[in-house]
Design an enzyme around this catalytic site. Structure first.
Site, PDB file in Angstrom:
ATOM      1  N   ASP A 315      57.427  73.121  17.212  1.00  0.00           N
ATOM      2  CA  ASP A 315      56.479  72.099  16.799  1.00  0.00           C
ATOM      3  C   ASP A 315      55.084  72.596  17.166  1.00  0.00           C
ATOM      4  OD1 ASP A 315      55.613  69.476  15.932  1.00  0.00           O
ATOM      5  OD2 ASP A 315      55.217  69.082  18.045  1.00  0.00           O
ATOM      6  N   THR A 317      51.839  70.578  17.585  1.00  0.00           N
ATOM      7  CA  THR A 317      51.055  69.781  18.523  1.00  0.00           C
ATOM      8  C   THR A 317      51.784  69.665  19.857  1.00  0.00           C
ATOM      9  OG1 THR A 317      50.186  68.518  16.676  1.00  0.00           O
ATOM     10  CG2 THR A 317      49.882  67.594  18.881  1.00  0.00           C
ATOM     11  N   ASP A 559      57.454  68.247  21.940  1.00  0.00           N
ATOM     12  CA  ASP A 559      57.089  67.359  23.036  1.00  0.00           C
ATOM     13  C   ASP A 559      57.078  65.892  22.629  1.00  0.00           C
ATOM     14  OD1 ASP A 559      54.860  67.399  21.399  1.00  0.00           O
ATOM     15  OD2 ASP A 559      53.429  67.328  23.064  1.00  0.00           O
TER      16      ASP A 559
END
Length: 831
Positions: A315, A317, A559
Site C-alpha cells: 500500500d 499511504t 497500515d
C-alpha cells in the site's frame, strides 16, 4: 430497514427520534451494541493442540507404562507435553491479538432525540437515530447525511482514499470514519453487526493459520504415520505376544507386560514428536531475534513464510510514504501582486486541509487578510476560491490544475500545460493558483460557481514524504527476485509517481475502476502491471487471491483498515505499528518502528529456519523410517523387538534431539526452493531402511550366536547410536567448529552412558561379549558405508531437482519466484 419500525419515524427529522421510538427499537434489538465472536475459543485451541491422535497415542502409552511400574521407559512423555504447551501458547498469543481488534474507539456518540442533543455511549445508538456530527467526531454507525454544512469525513482507514470526502444530504457516512471539517446531521441506517466497521472487523477476525510449508509437510508425515500406526501396532503386538509363548501362555504366565513394553517402544519410535517441537523452537527463537530488531511476530510460522514470498504487494499511504505531504516549490507564471499573501491566507485558515497546511512555513502571514466571500474546498470539484476585503482584489482560486483549467492543464503546448506536465512527470503533486478580476458574490458562493476569466498565476508542487528506507528494501527484494505490486486507493498517477521515487521502473498506474471482474483475467492484469490506483478494500483482497491462484506466495503490507482483509488473506501480512488496530491484529508481522529496512532481516531469519529445519527433519524422518521398518520387519518375522523404550531415549536424545536443537539455530543463508518434504524423504527413507535392515540382520545373527536378551539389546543400542551419530555427521557437512563441538559432545555423552555403571544399570546395558562386539563392529561398518552411498546419491538427486526447478521457473511467467537456484544448490552441495 425493518418494516415494523417505519411507523415509528418522527415526521420532523430535525427533532430526531422520540423516547418512545427509541424504546421500541431497543426492544427490537436494533441497537448499535456489538459483541464480536471470539476469534477462536480457548477450548478449540486446547483441543487442537492437546487432544490430537498422536498425543492420545503417546499419552496412552505413557499411562500404560506408569501402571506397569516402568516409569523409566516413559521419558518420551516429556516431548509430547512440550509440544502441547508450545502450540497452545503460540495460538493463545494469536487469539489475544485478534480479540483486541476494535475499529470503533470513540468514547461517546452525539445524538438528537426529542429535539435535544445528548452524548451517549456508541452502543446505545439505535437505528434511525439522528447523529449530530462535528469536526473530530468518529461516526458510530452507518448513516445517511440529512443536513450538511461543509461536512467532510476522512475515510482513508476504511477505503484507502487519502483525501477528505465531502458529504452532502443523501450521501452515506460510514461507521469508523472521522469528521475532519464542517458539521451536520445523519440518520443511522445500519447499526451493530450490520455496520461497515463491525462487519469489517468480523471478517478480519476469522481465525486462519499462516501458510507454512514446514508445518504442512510435517502434518502430512504425521498423517501418514497415523494411518499406519494402528495396523503396524497390532502386527508388532502379535509378534511380541507370540515370542512370549503365545497369547494364552503370555497372559497366564504374566509375560505379556514385556510384550506390551516392546510394542510401546516400537510405536513411540515411529512418531517424530521432536520434529514438531524443534520446528516450534526454531520459529520461537527466530521471532525473539526479530523482536530485538523491532519486528513483532504475531504468528511464529510467519518467520518462515516471508522467505518463500515471490510477490510483495505494497500500500502507498503509510507504507511507502510516511503519510505526510510537504511543499516543494512554486513556479510563477504571471506576475500578479498579492499571490504570496493569498497563499499565506490559505495556509493559515482554520479549516486548512493537510495540503494547504504545507503552505504555512514557505508563505508566512505578513499582512493578515480577511475573507469577504469564499467557496470552501471540495474533494469533488478539487478547488476552493476566496475574495478578500481590500487588497489584493479579485478572486483567488487554489486547486488541481485539470479541475481548474480542464484540458488546458494537460496541453503541453500551453504555458500552464507544459509546466504541469513536466512537473507531474517528475513525481510531484501539482496545484495551481489562479486569479480572476471579479470578486465573488453571494450568488457565486451559493452556486459554487467557478469565477470567469481566471488566469493561472503559479503552479505549486508538493511531494509526499517517502519513507527513507523504502527504496533500500525494495531494491533488496528486486535483487532477490521478488516481484513488487503497489496497490492504493489514491489516484493512479500519484501512486505511480511515488513508485518511481522509491526506485520502481513504472510509467502510469492502472486505474482499478477498470479491473476485470473475472479472477483469471484479473490475474493476467496483475502479471502485466506494477502500480494500481483507486483500489477498493475488496479489490485488494481479490488481487491477493488472484495472485495466489496463479501460484504466487504473496506478502501484503499496509497500515489502514482498508488493508486489513488483504493483509489477512495474503500468505504473509505485514503492518506498520502506526497503522490501525485492525490491521496490526490480523497481520503476521508488525514493523514496530515502521522501518522497511527490517524486512531483509526477516527474510534472512526465514531462510535460516527453512534451511536448518530441512536439515534437522532428515534426522527425525530417518528415525521414523527406521522405526517403521523395524516394526514391520520384526512383526512380520515374529522376532522380539530389540529395544526398551528407555534405550531408544538414548539415541533419540543424543543423536537427534539435542544436536538438532543446535543445528536448527545455526546461521544458514540457503535460498528457499520449494520441495522441502520431497528432498528430506529422499534421504530419510533409504537411510532408515539401511538402519532397519542392519538391525534386523544383527538380531538374527545375535540370536544365532546365543547372546542373551540384555546383550542383544545392548548391541542393538550401540549399533543404532553409532550409525545415528554418523547420520548426524553426514547431514552436518560441512563440519564447522561449532558442529564438531556438538557432535563430539554427543559422542562423549554416549560413551559415558555405556561406561558409567549407574547409567548402564538404569538403561539395562550389558557387555555383549567378544563375539557380540565383533558382530556389532561388522554391522556398524557396513551400515556406515551404506549411509555414505545413500548421501552421495541424495546429493545428486537434489542437484538434479534444483536444476529442473530452475529451468521451470525461468520458462514461466513467475520466474521471479525461484531465481537461479544456485544458492540452494550450493548449500545442498555443501551439506
Amino acid at each position: 430497514m425493518d418494516q415494523t419500525i417505519v411507523h415509528g419515524l418522527d415526521a420532523d427529522d430535525a427533532r430526531g427520534l422520540s423516547a418512545a421510538a427509541v424504546a421500541e427499537r431497543v426492544a427490537a434489538g436494533q441497537t448499535n451494541a456489538f459483541t464480536a465472536d471470539s476469534s477462536r475459543s480457548a477450548w478449540n485451541i486446547v483441543r487442537a493442540n492437546v487432544f490430537t491422535l498422536f498425543n492420545g497415542i503417546v499419552g496412552a502409552c505413557f499411562l500404560v507404562l506408569l501402571l506397569l511400574g516402568r516409569w523409566q521407559d516413559a521419558l518420551f512423555g516429556v516431548a509430547a507435553l512440550s509440544n502441547a504447551v508450545i502450540g497452545c501458547v503460540q495460538e493463545f498469543r494469536a487469539k489475544a491479538a485478534l480479540d483486541r481488534l476494535a475499529l470503533l474507539n470513540a468514547p461517546r456518540a452525539r445524538v438528537r432525540r426529542d429535539g435535544v442533543d445528548a452524548e451517549i455511549a456508541p452502543a446505545d445508538v439505535v437505528r434511525d437515530d439522528l447523529l449530530v456530527l462535528r469536526a473530530g467526531d468518529q461516526v458510530p454507525a452507518d448513516a445517511v447525511v440529512v443536513d450538511s454544512r461543509a461536512l467532510q469525513t476522512d475515510e482513508s482507514m476504511l477505503t484507502g482514499e487519502s483525501d477528505a470526502v465531502d458529504k452532502r444530504p443523501g450521501d452515506e457516512a460510514l461507521s469508523g470514519s472521522i469528521v475532519v471539517a464542517g458539521e451536520g446531521t445523519a440518520r443511522a441506517t445500519r447499526v451493530g453487526a450490520e455496520s461497515y466497521a463491525n462487519a469489517f472487523a468480523s471478517e478480519a477476525k476469522r481465525f486462519q493459520l499462516v501458510s507454512s510449508e514446514l508445518r504442512t509437510s510435517i502434518d502430512r508425515v504425521l498423517r501418514w504415520v497415523g494411518w499406519g500406526i494402528g495396523p503396524i501396532g497390532l502386527l508388532v503386538l502379535n509378534a511380541q505376544m507370540m515370542v512370549a509363548g503365545g497369547w494364552v501362555q503370555a497372559w497366564e504366565q504374566r509375560t505379556w507386560s514385556q510384550a506390551v513394553v516392546n510394542t510401546i517402544a516400537a510405536l513411540t519410535a515411529m512418531i517424530p514428536l521432536g520434529l514438531v517441537l524443534m520446528t516450534s523452537i526454531a520459529f520461537a527463537v527466530g521471532a525473539a531475534r526479530l523482536a530485538r530488531k523491532k519486528v513483532l511476530v504475531n504468528e511464529l510460522p510467519a518467520v518462515e513464510g516471508l522467505a518463500r514470498v515471490d510477490v510483495i504487494c505494497l500500500d502507498k499511504t503509510g507504507t511507502l510514504t510516511a503519510g505526510e505531504i510537504r511543499f516543494d516549490a512554486a513556479l510563477e507564471l504571471q506576475s500578479i501582486g498579492g499571490w504570496r499573501d493569498a497563499l499565506a491566507w490559505y495556509g493559515a485558515a482554520d479549516d486548512a486541509n493537510a495540503t494547504a497546511q504545507c503552505l504555512r512555513d514557505p508563505f508566512p502571514v505578513t499582512a493578515p487578510l480577511t475573507a469577504a466571500q469564499r467557496i470552501p474546498f471540495s474533494s469533488a470539484r478539487k478547488w476552493s476560491a476566496v475574495s478578500f476585503t481590500g487588497a489584493p482584489g479579485g478572486t483567488w482560486v487554489l486547486g488541481a490544475p485539470e479541475m481548474v483549467f480542464g484540458d488546458t492543464a494537460a496541453d503541453a503546448t500551453s504555458e500552464l500545460g507544459a509546466a504541469v506536465t513536466r512537473l507531474a512527470s517528475s513525481g510531484r503533486r501539482t496545484l495551481v493558483l489562479a486569479h480572476a478580476a471579479a470578486d465573488l458574490d453571494d450568488t457565486d458562493v451559493a452556486a459554487e460557481r467557478f469565477p470567469e476569466g481566471a488566469v493561472p498565476v503559479a503552479v505549486l508542487t508538493f511531494v509526499e514524504a517517502v519513507r527513507p528506507d523504502a527504496a533500500e528494501a525494495l531494491a533488496y527484494f528486486r535483487a532477490q527476485g521478488v516481484a513488487v505490486r503497489v496497490i492504493s486507493g489514491d489516484n493512479p498517477r500519484t501512486v505511480a509517481a511515488i513508485a518511481r521515487e522509491v526506485g520502481l521502473d513504472v510509467d502510469e498506474g492502472y486505474d482499478a475502476r477498470g479491473l476485470p471482474d473475472d479472477d483469471d483475467a484479473l490475474g493476467r492484469v496483475l502479471e502485466e502491471y506494477t502500480v494500481f490506483g483507486r483500489v477498493t478494500p475488496d479489490q485488494k483482497k481479490r488481487m491477493v487471491t488472484a495472485l495466489q491462484a496463479r501460484g504466487h506466495v504473496v506478502a501484503m503490507t499496509g497500515d489502514g483498515v482498508n488493508d486489513a482483509l488483504a493483509i489477512k488473506t495474503a500468505d504473509i501480512g505485514i503492518a506498520m505499528n502506526s497503522g490501525a488496530a485492525a490491521t496490526k491484529a490480523v497481520a503476521r508481522l508488525v514493523l514496530l518502528d515502521g522501518r522497511f529496512s527490517h524486512l531483509p532481516s526477516v527474510v534472512a531469519e526465514g531462510r535460516q529456519v527453512i534451511a536448518n529445519i530441512e536439515r534437522v527433519s532428515m534426522l527425525f524422518l530417518t528415525k521414523t523410517a527406521y522405526a517403521t521398518g523395524l516394526a514391520v520387519l520384526f512383526g512380520a518375522l515374529v522376532m522380539e523387538f530389540p529395544f526398551l523404550p528407555r534405550q531408544l531415549s538414548i539415541t533419540d536424545g543424543l543423536t537427534i534431539g539435542i544436536p538438532a536443537f543446535f543445528l536448527a539455530l545455526l546461521p544458514n543463508t540457503q535460498r528457499y526452493v520449494p520441495g522441502f518434504l520431497r528432498r528430506s524423504l529422499s534421504f530419510a527413507i533409504p537411510a532408515g531402511l539401511v538402519i532397519a535392515i542392519a538391525l534386523t540382520l544383527y538380531t538374527r545373527a545375535a540370536m544365532a550366536l546365543g547372546l542373551s536378551v540384555e546383550q542383544l539389546r545392548t548391541g542393538a543400542t550401540i549399533i543404532l547410536a553409532i550409525v545415528a551419530i554418523w547420520v548426524l555427521t553426514v547431514l552436518s557437512r560441512p563440519v564447522t567448529r561449532v558442529k564438531v563441538l556438538v557432535i563430539g559432545a554427543m559422542f562423549v555423552a554416549l560413551t559415558a552412558i555405556f561406561t558409567i555403571p549407574a547409567l548402564g544399570e538404569f538403561f539395562q546395558l550389558r557387555d555383549p561379549g567378544e563375539e557380540g562386539a565383533w558382530l556389532v563392529t561388522g554391522v556398524v561398518i557396513s551400515a556406515v558405508g551404506a549411509i555414505e552411498i545413500v548421501r552421495f546419491v541424495h546429493r545428486r538427486f537434489v542437484r538434479r531437482t534444483l536444476r529442473a526447478a530452475d529451468a521451470t521457473a525461468r520458462s514461466g511467467p513467475s520466474s521471479q519466484a525461484i531465481g537461479d537456484g544456485s544458492d540452494a544448490a550450493g548449500a545442498v552441495r555443501a551439506k
